[in-house]
Design a protein around this motif. Structure first.
Motif, PDB file in Angstrom:
ATOM      1  N   SER A  23     -51.930   2.468 -13.731  1.00 53.00           N
ATOM      2  CA  SER A  23     -50.669   2.379 -13.010  1.00 53.00           C
ATOM      3  C   SER A  23     -49.744   1.359 -13.643  1.00 53.00           C
ATOM      4  N   LEU A  24     -50.292   0.198 -14.024  1.00 56.80           N
ATOM      5  CA  LEU A  24     -49.488  -0.832 -14.670  1.00 56.80           C
ATOM      6  C   LEU A  24     -48.929  -0.349 -15.999  1.00 56.80           C
ATOM      7  N   THR A  25     -49.742   0.382 -16.765  1.00 58.26           N
ATOM      8  CA  THR A  25     -49.301   0.912 -18.053  1.00 58.26           C
ATOM      9  C   THR A  25     -48.147   1.876 -17.868  1.00 58.26           C
ATOM     10  N   ALA A  26     -48.268   2.741 -16.856  1.00 54.53           N
ATOM     11  CA  ALA A  26     -47.222   3.728 -16.614  1.00 54.53           C
ATOM     12  C   ALA A  26     -45.922   3.054 -16.211  1.00 54.53           C
ATOM     13  N   SER A  27     -46.023   2.023 -15.334  1.00 57.45           N
ATOM     14  CA  SER A  27     -44.815   1.376 -14.854  1.00 57.45           C
ATOM     15  C   SER A  27     -44.144   0.556 -15.960  1.00 57.45           C
ATOM     16  N   ALA A  28     -44.924   0.149 -16.963  1.00 59.89           N
ATOM     17  CA  ALA A  28     -44.351  -0.645 -18.051  1.00 59.89           C
ATOM     18  C   ALA A  28     -43.531   0.205 -19.005  1.00 59.89           C
ATOM     19  N   ASP A  29     -43.708   1.516 -18.977  1.00 57.32           N
ATOM     20  CA  ASP A  29     -42.978   2.427 -19.858  1.00 57.32           C
ATOM     21  C   ASP A  29     -41.660   2.800 -19.175  1.00 57.32           C
ATOM     22  N   ILE A  46     -34.121  -0.417 -29.678  1.00 56.84           N
ATOM     23  CA  ILE A  46     -34.687  -0.793 -28.373  1.00 56.84           C
ATOM     24  C   ILE A  46     -36.187  -0.531 -28.350  1.00 56.84           C
ATOM     25  N   LYS A  47     -36.591   0.577 -28.928  1.00 56.07           N
ATOM     26  CA  LYS A  47     -38.028   0.893 -28.966  1.00 56.07           C
ATOM     27  C   LYS A  47     -38.776  -0.166 -29.781  1.00 56.07           C
ATOM     28  N   ALA A  48     -38.210  -0.529 -30.938  1.00 52.51           N
ATOM     29  CA  ALA A  48     -38.862  -1.533 -31.793  1.00 52.51           C
ATOM     30  C   ALA A  48     -38.849  -2.903 -31.140  1.00 52.51           C
ATOM     31  N   GLY A  49     -37.741  -3.243 -30.494  1.00 47.80           N
ATOM     32  CA  GLY A  49     -37.607  -4.564 -29.909  1.00 47.80           C
ATOM     33  C   GLY A  49     -38.419  -4.790 -28.653  1.00 47.80           C
ATOM     34  N   THR A  50     -38.861  -3.691 -28.023  1.00 47.48           N
ATOM     35  CA  THR A  50     -39.677  -3.822 -26.806  1.00 47.48           C
ATOM     36  C   THR A  50     -41.104  -3.324 -27.037  1.00 47.48           C
ATOM     37  N   ASP A  51     -41.478  -3.142 -28.302  1.00 47.92           N
ATOM     38  CA  ASP A  51     -42.813  -2.645 -28.652  1.00 47.92           C
ATOM     39  C   ASP A  51     -43.132  -1.323 -27.953  1.00 47.92           C
ATOM     40  N   GLY A  52     -42.091  -0.501 -27.815  1.00 38.70           N
ATOM     41  CA  GLY A  52     -42.279   0.828 -27.252  1.00 38.70           C
ATOM     42  C   GLY A  52     -42.319   0.898 -25.744  1.00 38.70           C
ATOM     43  N   SER A  53     -42.148  -0.229 -25.067  1.00 33.68           N
ATOM     44  CA  SER A  53     -42.219  -0.198 -23.603  1.00 33.68           C
ATOM     45  C   SER A  53     -40.928   0.292 -22.963  1.00 33.68           C
ATOM     46  N   MET A  54     -39.850   0.378 -23.746  1.00 32.40           N
ATOM     47  CA  MET A  54     -38.580   0.891 -23.236  1.00 32.40           C
ATOM     48  C   MET A  54     -38.100   1.988 -24.171  1.00 32.40           C
ATOM     49  N   THR A  55     -37.771   3.140 -23.609  1.00 31.76           N
ATOM     50  CA  THR A  55     -37.384   4.307 -24.403  1.00 31.76           C
ATOM     51  C   THR A  55     -36.016   4.810 -23.978  1.00 31.76           C
ATOM     52  N   LEU A  56     -35.113   4.974 -24.956  1.00 32.71           N
ATOM     53  CA  LEU A  56     -33.806   5.569 -24.700  1.00 32.71           C
ATOM     54  C   LEU A  56     -33.850   7.040 -25.098  1.00 32.71           C
ATOM     55  N   THR A  57     -33.525   7.907 -24.154  1.00 33.93           N
ATOM     56  CA  THR A  57     -33.447   9.341 -24.426  1.00 33.93           C
ATOM     57  C   THR A  57     -31.988   9.736 -24.540  1.00 33.93           C
ATOM     58  N   LEU A  58     -31.591  10.197 -25.741  1.00 37.23           N
ATOM     59  CA  LEU A  58     -30.192  10.544 -25.971  1.00 37.23           C
ATOM     60  C   LEU A  58     -29.838  11.902 -25.377  1.00 37.23           C
ATOM     61  N   GLU A  59     -28.640  11.977 -24.816  1.00 34.85           N
ATOM     62  CA  GLU A  59     -28.081  13.238 -24.348  1.00 34.85           C
ATOM     63  C   GLU A  59     -26.713  13.433 -24.984  1.00 34.85           C
ATOM     64  N   GLU A  60     -26.435  14.649 -25.413  1.00 34.20           N
ATOM     65  CA  GLU A  60     -25.111  14.948 -25.955  1.00 34.20           C
ATOM     66  C   GLU A  60     -24.066  14.891 -24.857  1.00 34.20           C
ATOM     67  N   SER A  61     -22.837  14.641 -25.270  1.00 31.22           N
ATOM     68  CA  SER A  61     -21.742  14.540 -24.319  1.00 31.22           C
ATOM     69  C   SER A  61     -20.487  15.131 -24.936  1.00 31.22           C
ATOM     70  N   GLN A  62     -19.573  15.565 -24.079  1.00 30.93           N
ATOM     71  CA  GLN A  62     -18.292  16.070 -24.555  1.00 30.93           C
ATOM     72  C   GLN A  62     -17.218  14.994 -24.508  1.00 30.93           C
ATOM     73  N   GLY A  63     -17.603  13.778 -24.155  1.00 29.72           N
ATOM     74  CA  GLY A  63     -16.621  12.704 -24.165  1.00 29.72           C
ATOM     75  C   GLY A  63     -16.805  11.713 -23.045  1.00 29.72           C
ATOM     76  N   SER A  64     -15.985  10.679 -23.083  1.00 31.08           N
ATOM     77  CA  SER A  64     -16.134   9.560 -22.165  1.00 31.08           C
ATOM     78  C   SER A  64     -15.872   9.940 -20.710  1.00 31.08           C
ATOM     79  N   VAL A  65     -14.917  10.835 -20.473  1.00 32.10           N
ATOM     80  CA  VAL A  65     -14.633  11.230 -19.085  1.00 32.10           C
ATOM     81  C   VAL A  65     -15.864  11.872 -18.462  1.00 32.10           C
ATOM     82  N   GLN A  66     -16.517  12.767 -19.198  1.00 37.08           N
ATOM     83  CA  GLN A  66     -17.740  13.383 -18.697  1.00 37.08           C
ATOM     84  C   GLN A  66     -18.814  12.328 -18.436  1.00 37.08           C
ATOM     85  N   ASN A  67     -18.949  11.371 -19.352  1.00 38.38           N
ATOM     86  CA  ASN A  67     -19.957  10.315 -19.191  1.00 38.38           C
ATOM     87  C   ASN A  67     -19.787   9.583 -17.868  1.00 38.38           C
TER      88      ASN A  67
END
Length: 316
Positions: A20-26, A51-72
């Motif tokens: 459980s601790l391992t899962a929550s750390a991700d 971010i992945k390198a700086g947190t030893d993999g405990s934090m992951t950014l998943t990229l999503e495409e966007s059509q621009g800042s207004v949509q974001n």
């Protein structure tokens, strides 16, 4: 032996607790910036790796495409949890105030928008063929200028021509700005306008293959545009040995109060600690400094603010 089942039960409980601790750390974060193939999408890729390198993999950014800042910004209405998006700070402020593109779509969740850190700005470049290092804005008179269409750079270039009385003095071409480097090399145009985080790839390509100069504006002209001043350091592009004064559109990473303080703190801290490493491979990160916090609008996330206070970074 009769105590063995109890031992197994206790061991199982410990194992489940550790799992459980391992899962929550991700910690997983959704990062929405721009469409694939753009500079800002590439920045998202680089930031994700940092971010992945700086947190030893405990934090992951998943990229999503966007059509621009207004949509974001609009997606704040439906997004929960760890949602990070990029936008000009002025647009985030309009969402909070219910103005501009958000006037007809006001939503209480816009009040939950919080700032994290600045990223490279959209910087205006006016590239002119010839060995002139830097030029005055007035020297565009009589030239054939490609500005593109529909983009921030095209709108700003057209606005500046009108603002400074050059509309009737410059032949404007609204062809796709992607064709500009080749058109300049072939002599089909005299200059082109483009907006991108410097060093901009299309300007690097052009300056490396032919003599070019960049328009450098005066302090008075920049003030008249109402835009944010930006200096492109000397030597950023081949043959440009003087600093270039121009304008920019600040861009920043935002989240919402749905992100907990510890996550915002770690994300912000890791960004700044890895910025120099990112700049080694992608020079546009060199343009980011704590002074750019002055361009951010609205409230900072408490977790981000905690990092700035600990780091001794003054927040305007």
């Amino acid at each position: 032996m009769r105590h063995f089942p109890r031992f197994l039960a206790a061991l199982a409980a410990l194992w489940l607790g550790a799992a459980s601790l391992t899962a929550s750390a991700d910690t997983r974060i959704t990062y929405k910036s721009a469409s694939a193939g753009t500079a800002y999408y590439q920045m998202g890729v680089e930031l994700s790796e940092a971010i992945k390198a700086g947190t030893d993999g405990s934090m992951t950014l998943t990229l999503e495409e966007s059509q621009g800042s207004v949509q974001n910004v609009m997606e704040v209405m439906a997004r929960q949890g760890n949602y990070v998006f990029t936008t000009p700070p002025s647009l985030a402020a309009k969402a909070v105030a219910g103005e501009g593109p958000f006037a007809e779509r006001r939503h209480p969740r816009f009040q939950e928008i919080r700032g994290l850190f600045p990223i490279p700005s959209l910087t205006m470049h006016l590239v002119v063929a010839g060995e002139q290092d830097t030029l005055r804005l007035e020297e565009l008179a009589g030239k054939h200028l490609l500005i593109g269409q529909g983009s921030f750079g095209a709108r700003e270039a057209a606005r500046y021509l009108e603002l400074f009385g050059l509309t009737d003095e410059v032949e404007v071409d609204d062809a796709d700005v992607g064709s500009a480097p080749d058109a300049l090399k072939n002599g089909q145009i005299d200059a082109f306008a483009t907006a991108g985080s410097f060093p901009a790839p299309n300007v690097i390509e052009t300056a490396a293959s032919m003599p070019v100069g960049l328009v450098s504006m005066t302090e008075e002209q920049i003030a008249e545009t109402g835009a944010t001043p930006q200096e492109i350091p000397a030597g950023t592009y081949a043959g440009i040995d003087e600093p270039v004064m121009t304008t920019s559109l600040p861009v920043a990473a935002y989240t919402t109060t749905g992100m907990d303080d510890d996550t915002a703190y770690t994300l912000t801290k890791t960004f700044w600690e890895r910025r120099e490493a990112m700049a080694e491979s992608s020079p546009w990160w060199r343009s980011v400094s704590p002074s750019m916090l002055a361009n951010m609008r609205g409230e900072l996330h408490p977790g981000a603010r905690r990092y700035y206070e600990e780091a001794g970074i003054e927040v305007p």
